[in-house]
Design a protein around this motif. Sequence first.
Motif, PDB file in Angstrom:
ATOM      1  N   ARG A  87      76.433  47.639  14.037  1.00 63.71           N
ATOM      2  CA  ARG A  87      76.719  46.189  14.325  1.00 63.71           C
ATOM      3  C   ARG A  87      78.513  46.017  14.568  1.00 63.71           C
ATOM      4  NH1 ARG A  87      74.355  43.961  10.834  1.00 63.71           N
ATOM      5  NH2 ARG A  87      76.179  43.377   9.414  1.00 63.71           N
ATOM      6  N   GLU A  88      79.381  46.136  13.535  1.00 58.65           N
ATOM      7  CA  GLU A  88      80.687  45.916  13.573  1.00 58.65           C
ATOM      8  C   GLU A  88      81.359  47.051  14.692  1.00 58.65           C
ATOM      9  OE1 GLU A  88      81.855  43.601  11.955  1.00 58.65           O
ATOM     10  OE2 GLU A  88      80.605  43.031  10.539  1.00 58.65           O
ATOM     11  N   LEU A  89      80.874  48.313  14.577  1.00 60.83           N
ATOM     12  CA  LEU A  89      81.449  48.872  15.554  1.00 60.83           C
ATOM     13  C   LEU A  89      81.173  48.682  16.947  1.00 60.83           C
ATOM     14  CD1 LEU A  89      80.851  52.543  13.502  1.00 60.83           C
ATOM     15  CD2 LEU A  89      83.190  51.295  14.171  1.00 60.83           C
ATOM     16  N   PHE A  93      84.513  47.920  18.952  1.00 59.16           N
ATOM     17  CA  PHE A  93      85.173  48.856  20.119  1.00 59.16           C
ATOM     18  C   PHE A  93      84.841  48.342  21.407  1.00 59.16           C
ATOM     19  CE2 PHE A  93      85.923  51.812  16.650  1.00 59.16           C
ATOM     20  CZ  PHE A  93      86.893  52.489  17.082  1.00 59.16           C
ATOM     21  N   SER A  94      84.082  47.227  21.656  1.00 59.47           N
ATOM     22  CA  SER A  94      83.704  46.545  22.854  1.00 59.47           C
ATOM     23  C   SER A  94      84.838  45.788  23.300  1.00 59.47           C
ATOM     24  CB  SER A  94      82.569  45.673  22.712  1.00 59.47           C
ATOM     25  OG  SER A  94      81.327  46.410  22.595  1.00 59.47           O
ATOM     26  N   GLY A  95      85.900  45.548  22.270  1.00 57.34           N
ATOM     27  CA  GLY A  95      87.130  44.964  22.537  1.00 57.34           C
ATOM     28  C   GLY A  95      86.751  43.186  22.531  1.00 57.34           C
ATOM     29  N   ARG A  96      85.702  42.997  21.620  1.00 52.62           N
ATOM     30  CA  ARG A  96      85.392  41.408  21.497  1.00 52.62           C
ATOM     31  C   ARG A  96      85.944  40.857  20.169  1.00 52.62           C
ATOM     32  NH1 ARG A  96      79.942  43.338  23.771  1.00 52.62           N
ATOM     33  NH2 ARG A  96      79.227  43.665  21.709  1.00 52.62           N
ATOM     34  N   ILE A  97      86.601  41.663  19.384  1.00 50.43           N
ATOM     35  CA  ILE A  97      87.236  41.153  18.034  1.00 50.43           C
ATOM     36  C   ILE A  97      88.949  41.324  18.355  1.00 50.43           C
ATOM     37  CG2 ILE A  97      87.411  41.644  15.678  1.00 50.43           C
ATOM     38  CD1 ILE A  97      84.678  40.899  16.785  1.00 50.43           C
ATOM     39  N   GLY A  98      89.622  40.690  17.472  1.00 47.06           N
ATOM     40  CA  GLY A  98      90.931  40.545  17.629  1.00 47.06           C
ATOM     41  C   GLY A  98      91.703  41.705  17.112  1.00 47.06           C
TER      42      GLY A  98
END
Length: 228
Positions: A87-89, A93-98
């Motif tokens: 879930r976190e990866l 790695f989708s670029g959805r996190i800061g």
Amino acid sequence: MSYTLFGTFIEACDCTVICPCWVDDDPVGGHCTGLIAWDIDGGKLNGIDIAGRRIVSVSSHSGNRRASTNTTSMLYIDHEASESQFRELTEVFSGRIGGPLKGLAAVSGVVLGSERATISVDPADDGRWQVLVHTGNPDVPVILATGEPKMFDEGPDPLTLQHTALDKELGVPAGQPAVTAQQGHSFAVNVGALPAGTLTVEGRSGMRGSFFYTFNDSGSDSDDESRG
């Protein structure tokens, strides 16, 4: 959200010589299908140990890669990842996190989805490498790419690049060895969800280097920090 991730990456695509994305130019022939494989040596993501996990992004785009409406991608996550790691990866790695990995959104475009896969990234002692990804039948890989360092002027050292247009997104650490140009031997992709996502070519381009990403949303690290 916080993370510190480090390891090595391999980039390979169907462009010739050196992929123009590294100098922020349009792809050879106006279209590119390629991959980035991250082999994580160590680090944590939201407190979760991520060491040993591997992620591969496969993309297809026309025109400049940063025109995200022209780019679509698929993510493949190490099948040994736990549910929380998966879930976190996928998110980061989708670029959805800061943080610095947010920059991946600019070059990944529309991420169609993520899927568990058996991923091997095998560098040999002589510099040769292989990236192999399959989601079911090992005899029918989703990705099979091979290559070795591209030598310059028949000398003992490979061709290297510094201060490239993808340094930030790929977390190339400042002061560390430059990315090394690769001579692709074979590049085969079978990702039907992507435009031009099925191809087999030989003698194309690639890059190999180290990455270091770090981010803490408490404000101690800035969104632009991707260098050690």
